[in-house]
Design a protein around this motif. Sequence first.
Motif, mmCIF file in Angstrom:
data_model
loop_
_atom_site.group_PDB
_atom_site.id
_atom_site.type_symbol
_atom_site.label_atom_id
_atom_site.label_comp_id
_atom_site.label_asym_id
_atom_site.label_seq_id
_atom_site.Cartn_x
_atom_site.Cartn_y
_atom_site.Cartn_z
ATOM 1 N N LYS A 57 0.883 -1.141 0.139
ATOM 2 C CA LYS A 57 -0.355 0.379 0.217
ATOM 3 C C LYS A 57 1.115 1.220 -0.009
ATOM 4 N N SER A 58 0.506 2.203 -1.045
ATOM 5 C CA SER A 58 1.273 3.568 -0.842
ATOM 6 C C SER A 58 0.969 4.136 0.846
ATOM 7 N N GLU A 59 2.409 4.447 0.747
ATOM 8 C CA GLU A 59 2.225 5.951 1.968
ATOM 9 C C GLU A 59 3.208 7.231 1.630
ATOM 10 N N ARG A 60 2.076 7.763 1.851
ATOM 11 C CA ARG A 60 2.537 9.497 2.064
ATOM 12 C C ARG A 60 4.363 9.831 2.986
ATOM 13 N N LEU A 61 4.925 10.409 2.425
ATOM 14 C CA LEU A 61 6.279 9.987 3.208
ATOM 15 C C LEU A 61 6.244 11.895 3.347
ATOM 16 N N GLY A 62 5.834 12.412 2.799
ATOM 17 C CA GLY A 62 5.755 13.843 2.316
ATOM 18 C C GLY A 62 5.338 14.778 1.622
ATOM 19 N N VAL A 63 5.369 15.805 1.738
ATOM 20 C CA VAL A 63 4.648 16.719 1.031
ATOM 21 C C VAL A 63 5.451 18.593 0.934
ATOM 22 N N TYR A 64 6.192 19.205 -0.813
ATOM 23 C CA TYR A 64 6.896 19.661 -0.260
ATOM 24 C C TYR A 64 6.691 20.860 -1.409
ATOM 25 N N GLY A 65 6.198 22.263 -1.154
ATOM 26 C CA GLY A 65 5.969 22.903 -2.020
ATOM 27 C C GLY A 65 6.266 24.587 -1.527
ATOM 28 N N ASN A 66 6.263 25.428 -2.283
ATOM 29 C CA ASN A 66 6.836 27.332 -2.208
ATOM 30 C C ASN A 66 5.119 28.174 -1.671
ATOM 31 N N VAL A 67 5.078 28.685 -0.994
ATOM 32 C CA VAL A 67 4.104 29.638 -0.649
ATOM 33 C C VAL A 67 4.880 31.158 -0.320
ATOM 34 N N GLN A 68 5.068 32.123 -1.461
ATOM 35 C CA GLN A 68 4.980 32.800 -0.613
ATOM 36 C C GLN A 68 4.371 34.318 0.437
ATOM 37 N N LYS A 69 4.938 34.827 1.048
ATOM 38 C CA LYS A 69 3.839 35.477 2.178
ATOM 39 C C LYS A 69 3.079 36.081 1.469
ATOM 40 N N ASP A 70 3.016 36.422 0.641
ATOM 41 C CA ASP A 70 2.067 36.734 -0.421
ATOM 42 C C ASP A 70 0.706 36.033 -0.495
ATOM 43 N N CYS A 71 0.954 35.182 -0.218
ATOM 44 C CA CYS A 71 0.068 33.925 -0.230
ATOM 45 C C CYS A 71 -0.001 33.261 -2.388
ATOM 46 N N PRO B 202 1.605 31.067 -5.122
ATOM 47 C CA PRO B 202 2.748 29.450 -5.319
ATOM 48 C C PRO B 202 3.922 30.766 -5.479
ATOM 49 N N GLY B 203 4.851 30.007 -5.196
ATOM 50 C CA GLY B 203 6.623 30.463 -5.843
ATOM 51 C C GLY B 203 7.303 28.884 -6.447
ATOM 52 N N PRO B 204 8.363 28.758 -6.797
ATOM 53 C CA PRO B 204 9.112 27.561 -7.605
ATOM 54 C C PRO B 204 8.868 26.523 -6.476
ATOM 55 N N LEU B 205 8.663 25.116 -7.431
ATOM 56 C CA LEU B 205 8.931 23.834 -6.600
ATOM 57 C C LEU B 205 9.847 23.712 -6.218
ATOM 58 N N PRO B 206 10.177 23.282 -5.174
ATOM 59 C CA PRO B 206 11.136 22.560 -4.529
ATOM 60 C C PRO B 206 11.656 21.329 -5.669
ATOM 61 N N THR B 207 13.326 20.845 -5.563
ATOM 62 C CA THR B 207 13.419 19.606 -6.870
ATOM 63 C C THR B 207 13.583 18.614 -5.772
ATOM 64 N N VAL B 208 12.899 17.252 -5.862
ATOM 65 C CA VAL B 208 13.010 16.377 -5.051
ATOM 66 C C VAL B 208 14.679 14.918 -6.078
ATOM 67 N N ARG B 209 15.133 15.195 -4.901
ATOM 68 C CA ARG B 209 16.372 13.764 -5.094
ATOM 69 C C ARG B 209 16.292 12.811 -3.955
ATOM 70 N N VAL B 210 16.149 11.004 -4.895
ATOM 71 C CA VAL B 210 15.959 10.405 -4.270
ATOM 72 C C VAL B 210 17.593 10.287 -3.624
ATOM 73 N N VAL B 211 18.045 9.980 -2.973
ATOM 74 C CA VAL B 211 19.375 9.831 -2.135
ATOM 75 C C VAL B 211 19.785 7.892 -2.142
ATOM 76 N N THR B 212 18.799 7.295 -1.180
ATOM 77 C CA THR B 212 18.983 6.013 -0.888
ATOM 78 C C THR B 212 17.687 4.859 -1.157
ATOM 79 N N PRO B 213 17.499 4.833 -2.129
ATOM 80 C CA PRO B 213 16.264 3.687 -2.529
ATOM 81 C C PRO B 213 15.774 3.154 -1.809
ATOM 82 N N PRO B 214 14.787 2.078 -1.387
ATOM 83 C CA PRO B 214 14.709 1.457 -0.520
ATOM 84 C C PRO B 214 15.245 0.185 -0.580
ATOM 85 N N LYS B 215 14.658 -0.656 -0.318
ATOM 86 C CA LYS B 215 15.503 -1.981 -1.007
ATOM 87 C C LYS B 215 14.461 -2.850 -0.890
#
Length: 152
Positions: free
Chosen positions: A42-56, A58-71
């Motif tokens: 079953k799929s489990e969400r580990l995190g959600v990442y975005g970027n919202v400026q102080k004036d509400c 949207p800012g540029p999305l962050p980039t996500v890089r997998v460093v160590t994949p699951p075994k």
Amino acid sequence: MIRLNHLPALAVVLAGSLAIPAGVALAQSNSVYRSADAVAGKSERLGVYGNVQKDCTPGPLPTVRVVTPPKHGELNVRSGTLKVGRITRCPKLAPKAQGIFYKANSSYKGPDEVSYEVRSASGKVEAHTVRITVKDASPADAKPTQDTDPDL
């Protein structure tokens, strides 16, 4: 639905602009270590990442890089949209975000671990290591889930 107890970085990343003044080149980084539970197959969400400026806005999305994949499974990064009202200081905003999802092999039970990095548009890097305990599915866990849900 976002479960904030599973998303410690969400409040930090979405709380405001992650900007560094122009001309400043800093390699900032933070490390986050935590544990999570998952159900085999079953799929489990580990995190959600975005970027919202102080004036509400949207800012540029962050980039996500997998460093160590699951075994004993797979780690997926999906883009999607948060539901309107998920950010209390910006109740009318439905920003885009990146979601990190772990899915253990259906026959596996036991420990697993993943590592990934989240880099903001300003260059700030958060290194995440998640120790995952995979358990068998109970009858309540057997309900089908929609892995293609556009809402993170």
